[in-house]
Design an enzyme around this catalytic site. Structure first.
Site, PDB file in Angstrom:
ATOM      1  NE  ARG A 180       6.125   0.227   7.972  1.00 37.03           N
ATOM      2  CZ  ARG A 180       6.188  -0.850   6.989  1.00 37.03           C
ATOM      3  NH1 ARG A 180       5.100  -1.223   5.927  1.00 37.03           N
ATOM      4  NH2 ARG A 180       7.415  -0.920   6.758  1.00 37.03           N
TER       5      ARG A 180
ATOM      6  CG  PHE B 172      -5.657  -3.160   1.336  1.00 39.04           C
ATOM      7  CD1 PHE B 172      -5.972  -4.517   0.384  1.00 39.04           C
ATOM      8  CD2 PHE B 172      -6.310  -2.026   1.289  1.00 39.04           C
ATOM      9  CE1 PHE B 172      -7.005  -4.222  -0.463  1.00 39.04           C
ATOM     10  CE2 PHE B 172      -7.641  -1.961   0.221  1.00 39.04           C
ATOM     11  CZ  PHE B 172      -7.919  -3.181  -0.651  1.00 39.04           C
TER      12      PHE B 172
ATOM     13  CG  ASP C  51      -4.589  -8.466   4.983  1.00 44.15           C
ATOM     14  OD1 ASP C  51      -3.731  -7.639   4.544  1.00 44.15           O
ATOM     15  OD2 ASP C  51      -4.575  -9.496   4.279  1.00 44.15           O
TER      16      ASP C  51
ATOM     17  CG  ASP D 267      -0.025  -0.280   1.502  1.00 40.80           C
ATOM     18  OD1 ASP D 267       0.159  -0.191   0.292  1.00 40.80           O
ATOM     19  OD2 ASP D 267       0.662  -0.799   2.195  1.00 40.80           O
TER      20      ASP D 267
ATOM     21  CB  CYS E 287       2.398  -0.899  -4.693  1.00 38.56           C
ATOM     22  SG  CYS E 287       1.380  -2.371  -4.706  1.00 38.56           S
TER      23      CYS E 287
END
Ligand code: SAH
Length: 396
Positions: A212, A228, A250, A300, A340
């Protein structure tokens, strides 16, 4: 006699190299009073002692290894030593100077398979992912309470992987007070409310802390799409760094409500941000059709690949979302993109982004490669612990 797990011939190499998992396919035979969740000695097929770990025959990961020292018993002192090692390693990072929330114990990477402990100010959040940890949970909670004196320890073992261990989800206060529903943390000088009881994971994506900060360094003056977004952590960093406007996307209404609170808490109102509740794949497509463009897009997404068999589908998902993002970026703008999924290697991820760039007809330069924050260390003998990867790219 201690229960013994004899490996099949040819399956001892990963164990010798300190990989902490023994898969069920490596099992030659089990001997002795074997109990799931209990300690087992691991030997080569011809009887050479190799390691000691805990067993669960219900799981594909038959044993998780705790020590390669024949003299090291798995008792309370073992857990105390390993916890102490993890805590000292965090103290050495001097994280307290930049954040009041960070990971104290990162499971296999800290030699504590199946155990995660995060600190959020005066509270600890614990995740027990395996039967082996479950057996020691009370001891672990007591050791953490004695050593760190938190106001409370809350368990968030409400994760699906527990089913593979034959365990039901578990949640609740394990020590002291319940955490407040809006626990205020400070990360690099930014304030965030974290709901450790109802939020995702243990409440906040601690692994993205440094990313970030890195991303924000590029965002002064920018109009940013934060896809996201969860509770708007990247958005707060971006606006604090001088971004003009941020759009958060989101699927979770609760997450977006959290983003509103976090943005307001940091001094920003709706003149500086917009929240869109919806599927990022669709929202980004619609934005393209509407001719909406941005100086930077942050992606993300959640983990797409949970098993090798899902990898092709996951790769298509990553390619598609990156393609949609590339269509929205003004020439000279930025794509800040993450994965991820541990099964997607940094190399594969770069190839996927390249494929998206080709399809979009955009020329893309990598400015920075990103990974997980250092309180989520990657253990060399356990490549699975390297899961987060990101690229900061310039898009022409
Ligand atoms: N960047 C965030 C963390 C993102 S976690 C941070 O720094 O805190 C991934 C987020 O994606 C979650 O909030 C989840 O609710 C959201 N999500 C999952 N699938 C989605 C989809 N198809 N479209 C939009 N958001 C999605």
């Amino acid at each position: 006699m201690e229960p013994r797990l004899y490996l099949k011939p040819g399956h001892d190499r990963p164990v010798r190299r300190h990989h902490p998992w023994v898969f069920s396919g490596a099992l030659g035979r089990l001997e002795g009073p074997v109990a799931d969740g209990g300690v087992v000695e691991v030997l080569s097929f011809d009887g050479e002692w190799l390691a000691r770990g805990y067993l669960n025959r219900r799981s594909q990961i038959l044993a998780r290894l705790l020590t390669w020292d024949p003299g090291e018993a798995i008792d309370e002192a073992f857990w105390e030593r390993r916890l102490e090692r993890a805590l000292q390693a965090r103290a050495a990072l001097r994280l307290e100077e930049m954040t009041s929330a960070y990971r104290l114990v990162f499971a296999e990477s800290d030699g504590l398979p199946g155990l995660i402990v995060d600190r959020y100010g005066d509270f600890l959040v614990l995740q027990s992912l395996t039967l082996g940890v479950e057996r020691w949970k009370e001891v672990i909670v007591r050791l953490l309470a004695e050593r760190l004196h938190p106001r409370g320890i809350y368990e968030r073992s409400d994760v699906e992987v527990r089913a593979k261990e034959g365990l039901a989800p578990a949640e609740g206060v394990r020590f002291g007070e319940p955490p407040p529903p809006r626990l205020l943390i400070t990360e690099h000088g930014h304030r965030f409310y974290v709901d450790v009881i109802r939020g995702q994971k243990t409440g906040f994506y601690l692994d993205q802390r440094e990313n970030r900060r890195r991303a924000a360094a590029y965002l002064a003056g920018a109009e940013v799409l934060n896809a996201f977004s969860y509770t708007g952590a990247f958005a707060v960093y971006a606006l604090k760094a001088g971004a003009r406007f941020v759009v958060n996307v989101d699927t979770s209404a609760e997450a977006l409500q959290g983003a509103v609170e976090n943005l307001r808490r940091n001094g920003f109102d709706e003149r500086r941000f917009e929240n869109i509740e919806g599927d990022a794949f669709q929202v980004l497509r619609r934005m393209r059709a509407e001719g909406r463009r941005f100086d930077a897009v942050i992606l993300d997404p959640p983990k797409f690949a949970y098993a090798q068999a899902h990898l092709p589908r996951a790769a298509r998902g990553y390619k598609d979302i990156n393609l949609q993002a590339l269509h929205l970026i003004r020439p000279g703008g930025l794509l800040i993109t993450f994965s991820c999924s541990g099964l997607v290697s940094p190399d594969l991820f770069q190839k996927i982004v390249f494929a998206a760039a080709e399809d979009a007809g955009r020329d893309v330069q990598i400015l920075e490669r990103l990974s997980q924050a250092p309180d989520h260390p990657v253990r060399l003998s356990f490549p699975e612990s390297e899961y987060l990867k990101g690229l900061i790219c310039r898009v022409w």
